[in-house]
Scaffold this motif. Structure first.
Motif, mmCIF file in Angstrom:
data_model
loop_
_atom_site.group_PDB
_atom_site.id
_atom_site.type_symbol
_atom_site.label_atom_id
_atom_site.label_comp_id
_atom_site.label_asym_id
_atom_site.label_seq_id
_atom_site.Cartn_x
_atom_site.Cartn_y
_atom_site.Cartn_z
ATOM 1 N N LEU A 130 0.973 -1.134 0.111
ATOM 2 C CA LEU A 130 -0.045 0.031 0.145
ATOM 3 C C LEU A 130 0.857 1.318 -0.099
ATOM 4 C CD1 LEU A 130 -2.793 -1.033 2.519
ATOM 5 C CD2 LEU A 130 -3.043 -0.976 0.242
ATOM 6 N N ILE A 131 1.921 1.228 0.810
ATOM 7 C CA ILE A 131 2.631 2.426 0.897
ATOM 8 C C ILE A 131 3.438 2.688 -0.491
ATOM 9 C CG2 ILE A 131 5.001 3.381 1.757
ATOM 10 C CD1 ILE A 131 4.219 1.939 4.441
ATOM 11 N N LEU A 132 3.977 1.577 -0.973
ATOM 12 C CA LEU A 132 4.597 1.591 -2.423
ATOM 13 C C LEU A 132 3.886 2.118 -3.476
ATOM 14 C CD1 LEU A 132 6.979 1.042 -4.432
ATOM 15 C CD2 LEU A 132 6.128 -1.265 -4.616
ATOM 16 N N TYR A 133 2.601 1.511 -3.357
ATOM 17 C CA TYR A 133 1.924 2.249 -4.634
ATOM 18 C C TYR A 133 1.116 3.414 -4.394
ATOM 19 C CZ TYR A 133 2.045 -2.291 -6.910
ATOM 20 O OH TYR A 133 2.609 -3.659 -7.800
ATOM 21 N N TYR A 134 1.159 3.748 -3.284
ATOM 22 C CA TYR A 134 0.593 5.190 -2.875
ATOM 23 C C TYR A 134 1.722 6.311 -3.295
ATOM 24 C CZ TYR A 134 -0.391 9.580 -0.422
ATOM 25 O OH TYR A 134 -0.560 10.799 -0.219
ATOM 26 N N GLN A 135 2.943 5.697 -3.184
ATOM 27 C CA GLN A 135 4.240 6.776 -3.754
ATOM 28 C C GLN A 135 4.456 6.574 -4.998
ATOM 29 O OE1 GLN A 135 7.283 4.872 -1.572
ATOM 30 N NE2 GLN A 135 7.058 6.061 0.357
ATOM 31 N N LEU A 136 4.240 5.370 -5.861
ATOM 32 C CA LEU A 136 4.207 5.559 -6.994
ATOM 33 C C LEU A 136 3.035 6.166 -7.734
ATOM 34 C CD1 LEU A 136 5.373 1.900 -7.822
ATOM 35 C CD2 LEU A 136 6.568 3.668 -7.421
ATOM 36 N N GLY A 137 1.817 6.146 -7.446
ATOM 37 C CA GLY A 137 0.689 6.573 -7.918
ATOM 38 C C GLY A 137 0.778 8.225 -7.880
ATOM 39 N N THR A 138 1.137 8.703 -6.469
ATOM 40 C CA THR A 138 1.259 10.223 -6.264
ATOM 41 C C THR A 138 2.170 10.859 -7.250
ATOM 42 O OG1 THR A 138 0.672 9.724 -4.099
ATOM 43 C CG2 THR A 138 1.873 11.802 -4.546
ATOM 44 N N ALA A 139 3.391 10.081 -7.254
ATOM 45 C CA ALA A 139 4.651 10.602 -8.205
ATOM 46 C C ALA A 139 4.176 10.716 -9.865
ATOM 47 C CB ALA A 139 5.886 9.515 -8.244
ATOM 48 N N LEU A 140 3.363 9.659 -10.238
ATOM 49 C CA LEU A 140 2.974 9.629 -11.470
ATOM 50 C C LEU A 140 1.615 10.652 -11.575
ATOM 51 C CD1 LEU A 140 2.124 5.852 -12.698
ATOM 52 C CD2 LEU A 140 3.880 7.448 -13.410
ATOM 53 N N GLU A 141 1.056 11.120 -10.672
ATOM 54 C CA GLU A 141 -0.044 12.476 -10.875
ATOM 55 C C GLU A 141 0.859 13.494 -10.782
ATOM 56 O OE1 GLU A 141 -3.357 14.227 -8.215
ATOM 57 O OE2 GLU A 141 -3.112 12.157 -8.132
ATOM 58 N N GLN A 142 1.913 13.679 -10.301
ATOM 59 C CA GLN A 142 2.558 14.837 -10.236
ATOM 60 C C GLN A 142 3.255 15.121 -11.477
ATOM 61 O OE1 GLN A 142 5.281 14.362 -6.924
ATOM 62 N NE2 GLN A 142 3.677 14.971 -5.428
ATOM 63 N N THR A 143 3.755 13.944 -11.946
ATOM 64 C CA THR A 143 4.490 13.997 -13.370
ATOM 65 C C THR A 143 3.490 14.391 -14.553
ATOM 66 O OG1 THR A 143 6.167 12.541 -12.673
ATOM 67 C CG2 THR A 143 5.781 12.747 -14.859
ATOM 68 N N TRP A 144 2.428 13.453 -14.639
ATOM 69 C CA TRP A 144 1.196 13.899 -15.706
ATOM 70 C C TRP A 144 0.261 14.825 -15.678
ATOM 71 C CZ3 TRP A 144 0.071 7.873 -15.890
ATOM 72 C CH2 TRP A 144 0.954 7.089 -16.476
ATOM 73 N N GLY A 145 0.096 15.114 -14.136
ATOM 74 C CA GLY A 145 -1.200 15.772 -14.114
ATOM 75 C C GLY A 145 -2.307 15.080 -13.584
ATOM 76 N N ALA A 146 -3.270 15.586 -12.605
ATOM 77 C CA ALA A 146 -4.248 14.960 -12.246
ATOM 78 C C ALA A 146 -5.368 14.343 -13.539
ATOM 79 C CB ALA A 146 -5.157 15.754 -11.270
ATOM 80 N N PHE A 147 -5.506 15.152 -14.598
ATOM 81 C CA PHE A 147 -6.168 14.457 -15.617
ATOM 82 C C PHE A 147 -5.783 13.498 -16.137
ATOM 83 C CE2 PHE A 147 -7.611 14.573 -20.120
ATOM 84 C CZ PHE A 147 -8.917 14.333 -19.957
ATOM 85 N N ARG A 148 -4.397 13.333 -16.483
ATOM 86 C CA ARG A 148 -4.063 12.231 -17.182
ATOM 87 C C ARG A 148 -3.740 10.925 -16.367
ATOM 88 N NH1 ARG A 148 -0.473 14.499 -22.132
ATOM 89 N NH2 ARG A 148 -1.656 16.254 -22.637
ATOM 90 N N PHE A 149 -3.657 11.247 -15.088
ATOM 91 C CA PHE A 149 -3.514 9.971 -14.063
ATOM 92 C C PHE A 149 -4.939 9.616 -14.030
ATOM 93 C CE2 PHE A 149 -3.388 8.174 -9.840
ATOM 94 C CZ PHE A 149 -2.320 7.383 -10.123
ATOM 95 N N ASN A 150 -5.940 10.381 -13.880
ATOM 96 C CA ASN A 150 -7.245 9.915 -13.702
ATOM 97 C C ASN A 150 -7.779 8.865 -14.957
ATOM 98 O OD1 ASN A 150 -9.444 11.762 -11.631
ATOM 99 N ND2 ASN A 150 -7.303 11.735 -11.777
ATOM 100 N N LEU A 151 -7.267 9.470 -16.094
ATOM 101 C CA LEU A 151 -7.528 8.899 -17.282
ATOM 102 C C LEU A 151 -6.925 7.586 -17.467
ATOM 103 C CD1 LEU A 151 -8.898 9.355 -20.088
ATOM 104 C CD2 LEU A 151 -6.838 10.365 -21.101
ATOM 105 N N TYR A 152 -5.652 7.375 -16.878
ATOM 106 C CA TYR A 152 -4.942 6.300 -16.923
ATOM 107 C C TYR A 152 -5.703 5.031 -16.055
ATOM 108 C CZ TYR A 152 -0.984 2.879 -16.604
ATOM 109 O OH TYR A 152 -0.275 1.801 -16.795
ATOM 110 N N ILE A 153 -5.907 5.643 -14.820
ATOM 111 C CA ILE A 153 -6.461 4.476 -13.912
ATOM 112 C C ILE A 153 -8.055 4.275 -14.408
ATOM 113 C CG2 ILE A 153 -7.364 4.260 -11.313
ATOM 114 C CD1 ILE A 153 -4.264 4.336 -11.798
#
Length: 284
Positions: A80-103
């Motif tokens: 849970l900690i690992l995927y929270y960190q990875l997901g948060t880093a991806l959102e910071q890189t792509w932006g909230a919209f593109r991370f939402n689109l991916y998930i």
């Protein structure tokens, strides 16, 4: 890219910021149910037959609560900690919209895959396939996406062995391929195909094909030559610092853990620290 940019301008305001936080909450709820009331999960799985015949519409969404199977609570917490960190880093890189689109793309592809399987098996066949659909493979594609964006980032395997993300991604890809071959049901294969297809389509759409042109190749060569020259000049500087952030002015002498990168979109040799690489305004 232009299509995604248009979508982001039009629908970006509807994106859910901090989406990974809500996914982690769903995982926590799922694990609590798994350890305290496992029978409840049977009412949450993605079962197209029950959705259409018993009108259990909530199963289209509730299956997100079904967590990856694990009997080790320590492994669950680490995951849970690992995927929270990875997901948060991806959102910071792509932006909230593109991370939402991916998930949400992975979730939608999984639902579509289950419905296709439902039709293939026969719409009147009361067969259970929901046990194969969970967030396990969506989590794996989050890992793969992070590895594509940050291939040289190091993680500590078992808290001891340092290994780069790109090699971990290779291991994950092999595990996915192995699961696809040895799984005993097509529902499991459909879950894998849906998640991997979302990963491939997303990166195919977001890839900038102009980078393959001869003009862009020459531009990158000139850019690397200028970067090398700039690095040599900095090494000769009296201060002794090789890297300096163009925004905050910090160098590797201020913090040896800071990472620095040059921005290829800025007009000139501008170097930024990890805190300002994705947030600065490009110099034109």
């Amino acid at each position: 890219m232009q299509f995604l940019n248009k979508m982001e301008r039009r629908f970006g305001r509807y994106a859910i910021p901090g989406l990974m936080k809500y996914l982690i909450i769903c995982y926590v709820i799922g694990y609590i149910l798994e350890y305290t009331a496992p029978n409840v999960l049977n009412y949450l799985t993605l079962e197209p037959y029950l959705i259409f015949h018993n009108l259990q519409i909530w199963r289209l969404i509730s299956w997100v609560l079904v967590p990856p199977t694990s009997s080790n609570i320590i492994f669950v917490v680490i995951m849970l900690i690992l995927y929270y960190q990875l997901g948060t880093a991806l959102e910071q890189t792509w932006g909230a919209f593109r991370f939402n689109l991916y998930i949400f793309g992975g979730i939608i592809f999984t639902i579509i895959g289950s419905l296709i399987l439902f039709v293939i098996y026969g719409v009147n066949t009361p067969i259970s396939i929901g046990g194969s659909f969970s967030t396990y493979y969506i989590n794996m594609t989050i890992f793969l996406a992070f590895a594509v964006c940050y291939p040289d980032t190091r993680v500590m395997l078992y808290f001891i062995i340092p290994i780069k993300m790109k090699w971990m991604a290779v291991v994950y890809a092999v595990l996915i391929a192995y699961s696809f071959v040895v799984t005993g049901s097509w529902s499991g294969r459909v879950a894998i195909i849906a998640s991997v297809l979302n990963f491939l389509i997303f990166f195919a759409v977001t890839r900038n094909l102009k980078t393959a042109s001869p003009k862009e190749f020459r531009r990158k060569q000139n850019y690397r030559r200028q970067v090398n020259q700039s690095r040599q000049n900095r090494q000769k500087s009296a201060e002794g610092a090789i890297h300096r952030c163009a925004i905050c002015g910090r160098t590797e002498l201020d913090d040896p853990n800071l990472q620095f990168r040059y921005c290829s979109k800025c007009n000139g040799n501008y170097e930024y620290c990890q805190d300002h690489l994705f947030t600065h305004k490009h110099v034109e």
